[in-house]
Scaffold this motif. Structure first.
Motif, mmCIF file in Angstrom:
data_model
loop_
_atom_site.group_PDB
_atom_site.id
_atom_site.type_symbol
_atom_site.label_atom_id
_atom_site.label_comp_id
_atom_site.label_asym_id
_atom_site.label_seq_id
_atom_site.Cartn_x
_atom_site.Cartn_y
_atom_site.Cartn_z
ATOM 1 N N ASP A 84 26.704 19.619 -1.181
ATOM 2 C CA ASP A 84 25.749 18.510 -1.314
ATOM 3 C C ASP A 84 26.213 17.262 -0.580
ATOM 4 N N GLU A 85 27.496 16.936 -0.705
ATOM 5 C CA GLU A 85 28.024 15.736 -0.041
ATOM 6 C C GLU A 85 28.021 15.893 1.480
ATOM 7 N N THR A 86 28.394 17.077 1.944
ATOM 8 C CA THR A 86 28.422 17.337 3.383
ATOM 9 C C THR A 86 27.014 17.308 3.961
ATOM 10 N N ALA A 87 26.060 17.862 3.235
ATOM 11 C CA ALA A 87 24.668 17.867 3.702
ATOM 12 C C ALA A 87 24.135 16.447 3.875
ATOM 13 N N VAL A 88 24.449 15.570 2.940
ATOM 14 C CA VAL A 88 24.004 14.175 3.048
ATOM 15 C C VAL A 88 24.623 13.518 4.279
ATOM 16 N N LEU A 89 25.901 13.766 4.532
ATOM 17 C CA LEU A 89 26.553 13.200 5.716
ATOM 18 C C LEU A 89 25.914 13.708 7.002
ATOM 19 N N VAL A 90 25.578 15.000 7.029
ATOM 20 C CA VAL A 90 24.921 15.579 8.201
ATOM 21 C C VAL A 90 23.552 14.921 8.401
ATOM 22 N N GLN A 91 22.783 14.804 7.332
ATOM 23 C CA GLN A 91 21.462 14.188 7.431
ATOM 24 C C GLN A 91 21.543 12.774 7.997
ATOM 25 N N GLU A 92 22.471 11.982 7.483
ATOM 26 C CA GLU A 92 22.623 10.603 7.945
ATOM 27 C C GLU A 92 23.057 10.540 9.400
ATOM 28 N N ASN A 93 24.019 11.396 9.796
ATOM 29 C CA ASN A 93 24.536 11.361 11.161
ATOM 30 C C ASN A 93 23.484 11.827 12.165
ATOM 31 N N VAL A 94 22.742 12.865 11.824
ATOM 32 C CA VAL A 94 21.694 13.370 12.713
ATOM 33 C C VAL A 94 20.593 12.327 12.876
ATOM 34 N N LYS A 95 20.147 11.750 11.782
ATOM 35 C CA LYS A 95 19.090 10.727 11.819
ATOM 36 C C LYS A 95 19.523 9.534 12.671
ATOM 37 N N THR A 96 20.718 9.029 12.426
ATOM 38 C CA THR A 96 21.229 7.877 13.173
ATOM 39 C C THR A 96 21.349 8.184 14.662
ATOM 40 N N ALA A 97 21.893 9.353 14.998
ATOM 41 C CA ALA A 97 22.092 9.712 16.403
ATOM 42 C C ALA A 97 20.764 9.814 17.145
ATOM 43 N N ILE A 98 19.798 10.501 16.552
ATOM 44 C CA ILE A 98 18.509 10.674 17.224
ATOM 45 C C ILE A 98 17.795 9.340 17.378
ATOM 46 N N GLU A 99 17.752 8.562 16.307
ATOM 47 C CA GLU A 99 17.034 7.288 16.379
ATOM 48 C C GLU A 99 17.686 6.311 17.341
ATOM 49 N N SER A 100 19.016 6.259 17.374
ATOM 50 C CA SER A 100 19.683 5.299 18.255
ATOM 51 C C SER A 100 19.637 5.717 19.720
ATOM 52 N N MET A 101 19.623 7.018 19.986
ATOM 53 C CA MET A 101 19.642 7.484 21.375
ATOM 54 C C MET A 101 18.256 7.622 21.992
ATOM 55 N N THR A 102 17.228 7.865 21.167
ATOM 56 C CA THR A 102 15.909 8.168 21.730
ATOM 57 C C THR A 102 14.820 7.180 21.343
ATOM 58 N N GLY A 103 15.006 6.452 20.257
ATOM 59 C CA GLY A 103 13.939 5.593 19.763
ATOM 60 C C GLY A 103 12.911 6.341 18.933
ATOM 61 N N VAL A 104 13.095 7.638 18.771
ATOM 62 C CA VAL A 104 12.203 8.462 17.950
ATOM 63 C C VAL A 104 12.577 8.250 16.487
ATOM 64 N N SER A 105 11.586 8.056 15.631
ATOM 65 C CA SER A 105 11.845 7.921 14.195
ATOM 66 C C SER A 105 11.987 9.302 13.578
ATOM 67 N N VAL A 106 12.977 9.464 12.713
ATOM 68 C CA VAL A 106 13.209 10.742 12.046
ATOM 69 C C VAL A 106 12.677 10.657 10.626
#
Length: 122
Positions: A84-106
């Motif tokens: 559960d803890e690892t999944a939350v970290l993955v969700q946050e890191n993926v969301k941040t990376a996509i939004e900061s690099m592309t401008g696409v909202s996740v």
């Protein structure tokens, strides 16, 4: 994953971002988190990888609705990892990376744990 997301608001023209690019970003961002052994792909993705084709978006599905993305990840975690803890970290890191690099909202990062590694590689 062949769709493109178009950004029209740029001063000098349009920028198209392929779903595959968003998938690669998601894959790399997920693998940066400790406890993630890798992403789990479909049978065809596994066969292509055995044939020597590197598949950077294996185990990633991107669904686009306008400028809003939903990311579906299939992961394999290391034994002993707090899922559960690892999944939350993955969700946050993926969301941040996509939004900061592309401008696409996740909108969502959905994670399916497909497996757990049972032995440490030497």
């Amino acid at each position: 994953m062949a769709e493109n997301m178009t950004i029209d608001s740029l001063k000098h023209g349009k920028v198209n971002i392929a779903d595959d690019v968003i998938g690669v970003i998601a894959s790399i961002a997920a693998s940066e988190i400790g406890g993630i052994k890798g992403l789990s792909g479909t049978i065809s993705e596994e066969v292509m990888e055995m044939m020597g084709k590197k598949n950077y978006h294996k185990g990633v599905q991107v669904e686009m609705m306008g400028n809003l993305a939903t990311i579906n990840l299939s992961v394999v975690m290391d034994y002993g990892t707090k899922i559960d803890e690892t999944a939350v970290l993955v969700q946050e890191n993926v969301k941040t990376a996509i939004e900061s690099m592309t401008g696409v909202s996740v909108n969502a990062v959905n994670i399916t744990v497909e497996g757990i590694t049972t032995k440490k590689e030497v």
